[in-house]
Design a protein around this motif. Structure first.
Motif, PDB file in Angstrom:
ATOM      1  N   ALA A  44     -12.992  -8.585   4.784  1.00  0.00           N
ATOM      2  CA  ALA A  44     -13.684  -8.040   3.613  1.00  0.00           C
ATOM      3  C   ALA A  44     -12.912  -6.858   3.030  1.00  0.00           C
ATOM      4  O   ALA A  44     -12.805  -6.716   1.808  1.00  0.00           O
ATOM      5  CB  ALA A  44     -15.101  -7.614   4.000  1.00  0.00           C
ATOM      6  N   GLU A  45     -12.353  -6.029   3.884  1.00  0.00           N
ATOM      7  CA  GLU A  45     -11.590  -4.878   3.403  1.00  0.00           C
ATOM      8  C   GLU A  45     -10.292  -5.322   2.719  1.00  0.00           C
ATOM      9  O   GLU A  45      -9.858  -4.725   1.727  1.00  0.00           O
ATOM     10  CB  GLU A  45     -11.291  -3.922   4.560  1.00  0.00           C
ATOM     11  CG  GLU A  45     -10.532  -2.675   4.180  1.00  0.00           C
ATOM     12  CD  GLU A  45     -11.311  -1.728   3.278  1.00  0.00           C
ATOM     13  OE1 GLU A  45     -10.719  -0.751   2.790  1.00  0.00           O
ATOM     14  OE2 GLU A  45     -12.525  -1.965   3.054  1.00  0.00           O
TER      15      GLU A  45
ATOM     16  N   SER B 145     -20.665  -3.716   3.398  1.00  0.00           N
ATOM     17  CA  SER B 145     -20.424  -3.359   2.000  1.00  0.00           C
ATOM     18  C   SER B 145     -19.119  -2.609   1.820  1.00  0.00           C
ATOM     19  O   SER B 145     -18.562  -2.571   0.726  1.00  0.00           O
ATOM     20  CB  SER B 145     -21.576  -2.495   1.469  1.00  0.00           C
ATOM     21  OG  SER B 145     -21.483  -1.179   1.980  1.00  0.00           O
ATOM     22  N   GLY B 146     -18.624  -1.982   2.893  1.00  0.00           N
ATOM     23  CA  GLY B 146     -17.393  -1.221   2.805  1.00  0.00           C
ATOM     24  C   GLY B 146     -17.504   0.070   2.047  1.00  0.00           C
ATOM     25  O   GLY B 146     -16.498   0.676   1.675  1.00  0.00           O
TER      26      GLY B 146
ATOM     27  N   VAL C 296      -6.409  -3.674   9.564  1.00  0.00           N
ATOM     28  CA  VAL C 296      -6.407  -3.651   8.105  1.00  0.00           C
ATOM     29  C   VAL C 296      -4.999  -3.364   7.585  1.00  0.00           C
ATOM     30  O   VAL C 296      -4.523  -4.003   6.643  1.00  0.00           O
ATOM     31  CB  VAL C 296      -7.407  -2.604   7.573  1.00  0.00           C
ATOM     32  CG1 VAL C 296      -7.263  -2.441   6.063  1.00  0.00           C
ATOM     33  CG2 VAL C 296      -8.834  -3.012   7.916  1.00  0.00           C
ATOM     34  N   GLN C 297      -4.320  -2.414   8.201  1.00  0.00           N
ATOM     35  CA  GLN C 297      -2.972  -2.072   7.762  1.00  0.00           C
ATOM     36  C   GLN C 297      -2.015  -3.252   7.901  1.00  0.00           C
ATOM     37  O   GLN C 297      -1.221  -3.527   7.007  1.00  0.00           O
ATOM     38  CB  GLN C 297      -2.448  -0.888   8.570  1.00  0.00           C
ATOM     39  CG  GLN C 297      -3.120   0.431   8.235  1.00  0.00           C
ATOM     40  CD  GLN C 297      -2.488   1.587   8.973  1.00  0.00           C
ATOM     41  OE1 GLN C 297      -1.400   1.474   9.519  1.00  0.00           O
ATOM     42  NE2 GLN C 297      -3.179   2.709   8.994  1.00  0.00           N
ATOM     43  N   ILE C 298      -2.091  -3.946   9.028  1.00  0.00           N
ATOM     44  CA  ILE C 298      -1.219  -5.108   9.230  1.00  0.00           C
ATOM     45  C   ILE C 298      -1.551  -6.197   8.216  1.00  0.00           C
ATOM     46  O   ILE C 298      -0.662  -6.830   7.638  1.00  0.00           O
ATOM     47  CB  ILE C 298      -1.345  -5.631  10.671  1.00  0.00           C
ATOM     48  CG1 ILE C 298      -0.796  -4.603  11.662  1.00  0.00           C
ATOM     49  CG2 ILE C 298      -0.605  -6.958  10.829  1.00  0.00           C
ATOM     50  CD1 ILE C 298      -0.971  -4.999  13.115  1.00  0.00           C
ATOM     51  N   GLY C 299      -2.845  -6.422   7.990  1.00  0.00           N
ATOM     52  CA  GLY C 299      -3.241  -7.437   7.020  1.00  0.00           C
ATOM     53  C   GLY C 299      -2.750  -7.112   5.619  1.00  0.00           C
ATOM     54  O   GLY C 299      -2.255  -7.982   4.898  1.00  0.00           O
ATOM     55  N   MET C 300      -2.860  -5.851   5.202  1.00  0.00           N
ATOM     56  CA  MET C 300      -2.382  -5.470   3.875  1.00  0.00           C
ATOM     57  C   MET C 300      -0.867  -5.558   3.775  1.00  0.00           C
ATOM     58  O   MET C 300      -0.319  -5.932   2.741  1.00  0.00           O
ATOM     59  CB  MET C 300      -2.848  -4.048   3.539  1.00  0.00           C
ATOM     60  CG  MET C 300      -4.311  -3.942   3.161  1.00  0.00           C
ATOM     61  SD  MET C 300      -4.816  -5.052   1.813  1.00  0.00           S
ATOM     62  CE  MET C 300      -3.769  -4.500   0.470  1.00  0.00           C
ATOM     63  N   ARG C 301      -0.197  -5.228   4.866  1.00  0.00           N
ATOM     64  CA  ARG C 301       1.268  -5.346   4.839  1.00  0.00           C
ATOM     65  C   ARG C 301       1.677  -6.813   4.723  1.00  0.00           C
ATOM     66  O   ARG C 301       2.612  -7.152   3.984  1.00  0.00           O
ATOM     67  CB  ARG C 301       1.867  -4.729   6.103  1.00  0.00           C
ATOM     68  CG  ARG C 301       3.395  -4.669   6.079  1.00  0.00           C
ATOM     69  CD  ARG C 301       3.869  -3.857   4.913  1.00  0.00           C
ATOM     70  NE  ARG C 301       5.323  -3.869   4.809  1.00  0.00           N
ATOM     71  CZ  ARG C 301       5.976  -3.790   3.664  1.00  0.00           C
ATOM     72  NH1 ARG C 301       5.319  -3.720   2.534  1.00  0.00           N
ATOM     73  NH2 ARG C 301       7.291  -3.781   3.640  1.00  0.00           N
ATOM     74  N   GLY C 302       0.982  -7.674   5.431  1.00  0.00           N
ATOM     75  CA  GLY C 302       1.269  -9.098   5.308  1.00  0.00           C
ATOM     76  C   GLY C 302       1.023  -9.607   3.910  1.00  0.00           C
ATOM     77  O   GLY C 302       1.816 -10.388   3.363  1.00  0.00           O
TER      78      GLY C 302
ATOM     79  N   ARG D  62      -9.552  -4.267  -1.073  1.00  0.00           N
ATOM     80  CA  ARG D  62      -8.366  -3.519  -1.483  1.00  0.00           C
ATOM     81  C   ARG D  62      -7.493  -4.290  -2.458  1.00  0.00           C
ATOM     82  O   ARG D  62      -6.802  -3.710  -3.281  1.00  0.00           O
ATOM     83  CB  ARG D  62      -7.520  -3.153  -0.265  1.00  0.00           C
ATOM     84  CG  ARG D  62      -8.119  -2.127   0.647  1.00  0.00           C
ATOM     85  CD  ARG D  62      -7.039  -1.597   1.560  1.00  0.00           C
ATOM     86  NE  ARG D  62      -7.586  -0.736   2.601  1.00  0.00           N
ATOM     87  CZ  ARG D  62      -6.825  -0.018   3.415  1.00  0.00           C
ATOM     88  NH1 ARG D  62      -5.513  -0.054   3.296  1.00  0.00           N
ATOM     89  NH2 ARG D  62      -7.370   0.744   4.345  1.00  0.00           N
ATOM     90  N   SER D  63      -7.491  -5.608  -2.322  1.00  0.00           N
ATOM     91  CA  SER D  63      -6.593  -6.414  -3.147  1.00  0.00           C
ATOM     92  C   SER D  63      -7.029  -6.457  -4.602  1.00  0.00           C
ATOM     93  O   SER D  63      -6.256  -6.866  -5.471  1.00  0.00           O
ATOM     94  CB  SER D  63      -6.521  -7.843  -2.593  1.00  0.00           C
ATOM     95  OG  SER D  63      -7.750  -8.528  -2.774  1.00  0.00           O
ATOM     96  N   GLY D  64      -8.271  -6.065  -4.886  1.00  0.00           N
ATOM     97  CA  GLY D  64      -8.730  -6.042  -6.266  1.00  0.00           C
ATOM     98  C   GLY D  64      -8.685  -7.394  -6.947  1.00  0.00           C
ATOM     99  O   GLY D  64      -8.396  -7.484  -8.140  1.00  0.00           O
ATOM    100  N   GLY D  65      -8.945  -8.459  -6.236  1.00  0.00           N
ATOM    101  CA  GLY D  65      -8.927  -9.802  -6.813  1.00  0.00           C
ATOM    102  C   GLY D  65      -7.599 -10.518  -6.672  1.00  0.00           C
ATOM    103  O   GLY D  65      -7.480 -11.676  -7.075  1.00  0.00           O
ATOM    104  N   SER D  66      -6.597  -9.858  -6.083  1.00  0.00           N
ATOM    105  CA  SER D  66      -5.291 -10.507  -5.907  1.00  0.00           C
ATOM    106  C   SER D  66      -5.304 -11.514  -4.762  1.00  0.00           C
ATOM    107  O   SER D  66      -4.478 -12.418  -4.718  1.00  0.00           O
ATOM    108  CB  SER D  66      -4.214  -9.454  -5.644  1.00  0.00           C
ATOM    109  OG  SER D  66      -4.095  -8.575  -6.740  1.00  0.00           O
TER     110      SER D  66
END
Length: 838
Positions: free
Chosen positions: A359-360, A420-421, A326-332, A364-368
């Protein structure tokens, strides 16, 4: 120094021999002459047991994936049967290579027919075939495993062909499903591409092929590829793999992917360059058009080529990696430009590492971020939709939702692992950042979707169902196309990521420091969102363990002569030099404790590479630039601006003024008098390098650019008018701009030159060529293959079919300056052409 290093390695090796460490990949077979396999002296394995093949089954694996329903019950037996078979070999033709068309024709007209006799009963109908889903018949599937290719003498010619062309770079041997993610990135030649976890480099090479595919000789694409890996040794493997591409549009970096630097420059710290002009906005931050997140995973999709995974597989492997993924995906996502595309992929079949992570990211992206439907792309690729529901296994217990977790296990099976997260109802409604009210991966709270109760399947009424269109992901399973397994999700960034504050957890027992994030983020400045969050107890228990390593001492960081805008603070600390390296470590699996992860990731706490040390006398928006010192263990990157050497090279080879040299040459040695190699970089790489200099070298660069010139080390070379020769790698780029020290040679003399490596001027069949060669200045020269016997033309036109090699013009002979394998390749490729001309 050399003796000391060897001694250290020898001690390590002696220890390994003394401990009798098992090599699980190369087990000795029993001696066929032995009468008793169980005899220690007879079976050859020294442990009193007969040799046995790798275990090809796992009750834990079967139970887990039957419950996850990644395949139907009716096809389970077929699925397992294929998983136990060796993986067929596959390879890809370099689409930007000079001999691409000839290699494809050789496969279609020669090997497809000659190898057909080797097809055995029960195998596929053809020996080799192009992969139907890969464009332009550039990827091929072999019906033979790598072991068969090595052992079967009838396949020796084909095996030698694969080895030779792979070493040269004309083909890349790569698992078929591994070729899929770069295709869905939709890369264009002008794109900036980031490969976050790049080693061993097959996908990076594939991305470079696409970048260069439409380039003409002497021209470079406007885009680039930044290939990153966390381990220095794997970076070396990556460099070796991509070196075959001969590209000036590649930067190899060594960072933890989840902490990859954003290189954001604050223009108020250096708002004027040497010429007095302001820094351009697009050069103040490093963002990418495309990002490939092929993340570390448990790897059970590779069982067919790595059968040892069977014996050590457990569900805790995937659980332990979920947070890192998840961390790598968000950083990307944070490094991705708005409108850009990111591919998240793994070679795992586990939904906790796949659908749950995607899904996470969406949550986290809130629609971005949006999950793209790519079902119409590569229509012949057989793929299955992502799962809408899955379960989590913890300590042998199946969990359908987070509310079922027993006390004390909340930090191991975390909310984001579930469809559902969400956590429990009373926790989701609270916004007080309590220990269970936060997402344990990064401390962030809540979601853009208000789901206080887990979403229930109306049919089952028990399992949660993911609220996102997760079916747009794709899972490739082995028995659909006789391949490995892979998971791919394609995401598009449609808006800047939302800014959040990462709050400290008041109940944290060790008072870990946290990096605060900005409240607002403008377009193109989203790179610091979720950049490098601190890890808490949940990460440790799930297999992600923090490693508090101190900063290297100042003695380990010598100064480096690089251009900087602000180097007044000579006592400043290099805040990035202590960036710890992540390591993969195999754990012994405890049969009674299935949550033990097989991979531990060591990372430094609270590290945010985007930020330097904060000057307390200034506002928090301003940062001190780090000392311009070397990264520990990595040579510096230095712009080469020695006008004397550059002018000498330009004059000697008659390099046209339209070919830019100044500002495009770099070395890895700050002492210009002892520079051995000079590298050429494209404009795009130059822009990134200048940005990296201006922000204090946040990028730890292990390789950059294309080797263009090499210093002559021989005694005769030191007396030549020009001390530098053109390297074989750089010759195709600079060839159209050379006007001196270049000759056209006839096919027959070219063949002799490749065969004998050195030919006296009087021994050339074309005496006119021999005379011209003898009249060249002493030193490096370029020989271009002509047609027929006419070599008198001085007007040399270069196109995509032009073949040229570097040679050394000595006092009595002309010698080739290419490797033996290059000579062999050219002779193989040109045999038909030369025979027709003779």
């Amino acid at each position: 120094m050399g003796g000391k290093g060897r001694g250290g390695r020898a001690r390590t090796q002696r220890k390994h021999f003394r401990d009798n460490r098992e090599n699980v990949w190369k087990r000795p077979r029993p001696d066929p002459n032995s009468a008793n396999d169980n005899d220690k002296d007879g079976n050859g394995n020294g442990n009193g047991k007969p040799w046995e093949p790798f275990e090809s089954q796992s009750p834990a694996f079967n139970e887990y994936y039957k419950e996850q329903f990644i395949v139907t019950a009716e096809e389970w037996d077929t699925f397992i049967e294929v998983l136990r078979k060796p993986l067929p070999a596959a390879f890809r033709i370099n689409s930007s290579g000079q001999f691409c068309e000839e290699i494809r024709a050789q496969l279609q007209n020669d090997f497809m027919k000659s190898l057909q006799a080797e097809v055995t009963e029960g195998d596929e109908a053809v020996a080799i075939r192009p992969l139907p889903w890969y464009p332009d018949n550039l990827a091929w599937h072999s019906n033979f495993s790598r072991m068969q290719l090595r052992k079967n003498q009838a396949l020796e010619r084909f095996h030698e062909f694969l080895k030779l062309e792979n070493e040269i770079g004309n083909i890349t041997r790569q698992e078929a499903v591994s070729m899929v993610p770069p295709l869905f990135l939709d890369v264009h030649p002008n794109h900036y591409v980031l490969d976050m976890c790049a080693a061993p480099g097959s996908k990076t090479f594939q991305l470079l092929e696409i970048i260069h595919q439409s380039s003409k000789p002497g021209s470079l694409p406007d885009g680039l590829v930044v290939a990153n890996d966390l381990d220095v040794q794997r970076c070396n493997l990556l460099i070796h793999q991509t070196k075959r591409m001969c590209t000036a549009n590649l930067i190899v970096t060594n960072h933890e992917a989840q902490h990859f630097p954003g290189c954001r420059a604050h223009t108020n710290l250096f708002n004027a360059s040497a010429s007095g002009s302001e820094v351009k906005p697009h050069n103040t931050q490093l963002t990418f058009d495309r990002v490939l997140c092929d993340v570390p995973c448990s790897g059970d999709g590779t069982l067919r080529k790595a059968p040892d995974i069977w014996r050590k597989w457990n569900s805790g492997m995937g659980n332990g990696l979920h947070g890192l993924q998840v961390q790598i995906g968000m950083r990307g996502a944070s490094l991705l430009k708005v409108g850009g595309r990111m591919v998240y992929s793994t070679c795992s079949m586990n939904p906790v590492e796949n659908e749950a992570v995607v899904a996470e990211l969406l949550r986290r992206s809130g629609g971005s971020l949006e999950l793209i439907d790519v079902s119409n792309e590569l229509p012949q690729l057989v793929r299955r939709p992502g799962l809408k529901k899955w379960r989590v296994r913890d300590r042998g217990v199946w969990l359908a939702s987070y509310k079922e977790i027993i006390e004390g296990r909340q930090s191991v099976a975390i909310p984001s692992m579930f469809p559902s997260g969400r956590g429990r109802k009373n926790q989701a409604d609270n916004n007080d950042n309590s220990e269970l009210g936060v997402n344990h991966l990064d401390g962030s709270i809540g979601s853009s979707v208000d789901v206080s109760e887990p979403i229930m399947d109306p049919v089952d009424g028990f399992d949660e169902v993911c609220e996102f269109p997760i079916e747009r992901c794709m899972r490739i399973v082995p028995h659909d196309q006789n391949s490995g397994a892979f998971f791919i999700a394609v995401l598009r960034k449609i808006a800047p990521l939302p800014a959040t504050f990462e709050k400290q957890t008041s109940k944290s027992s060790n008072d870990r420091s946290r990096c605060k994030l900005p409240q607002t983020i403008a377009d193109g400045e989203s790179v610091e969102v979720d950049a490098a969050v601190g890890m808490d107890e949940s990460s440790s228990e799930a297999g992600i363990i923090s490693n508090n390593q101190g900063e290297p001492s100042s003695a380990d960081k010598p100064a480096c002569e690089l251009p900087v805008h602000d180097n007044k603070d000579a006592d400043g600390l290099d805040t990035n030099a202590g960036d710890s390296e992540a390591k993969l470590v195999d754990n012994e699996v405890d049969e009674n404790n299935l949550e033990v992860a097989a991979i531990k990731i060591y990372s430094e706490e609270s590290k945010q590479p985007d930020d330097g040390e904060v000057d307390p006398t200034k506002s928090s928006a301003k940062r001190k630039l780090q000392i311009q010192g070397k990264w520990k263990g990595v040579d510096p990157v230095v712009l080469f601006n020695d006008e004397t050497v550059i002018d000498s090279v330009k004059t000697f080879y008659g390099i046209d003024e339209s070919f830019p040299l100044v500002g495009h040459l770099v070395t890895r040695n700050s002492d210009t008098n002892h520079v051995k190699r000079i590298y050429y970089i494209s404009k795009s790489v130059k822009d990134v390098l200048e940005l990296n200099f201006s922000v204090g070298q946040q990028l730890k660069i292990t390789s950059i650019g294309l080797k263009m010139f090499e210093r002559q080390s021989s005694r005769e070379g030191s007396s030549a008018p020009c001390l530098f020769r053109i390297s074989s790698e750089g010759l195709p780029v600079i060839l159209p701009y050379i006007t001196k020290q270049i000759l056209t040679i006839s096919p027959v003399d070219f063949k002799h030159l490749l065969q004998y490596k050195s030919v006296k001027y009087a021994d050339f069949v074309d005496s006119a060529f021999g005379e011209k060669a003898s009249n060249l200045m002493l030193g490096c020269c370029v020989v271009v293959l002509g047609t027929g016997t006419n070599t008198s033309s001085d007007d040399i036109k270069v196109d995509s079919s032009t073949i040229a090699i570097g040679c050394w013009k000595g006092r009595a002979s002309l010698s080739v300056m290419v490797t033996a394998i290059d000579c062999q390749e050219l002779l193989e490729r040109l045999s038909n052409r030369l025979e027709n001309d003779l």
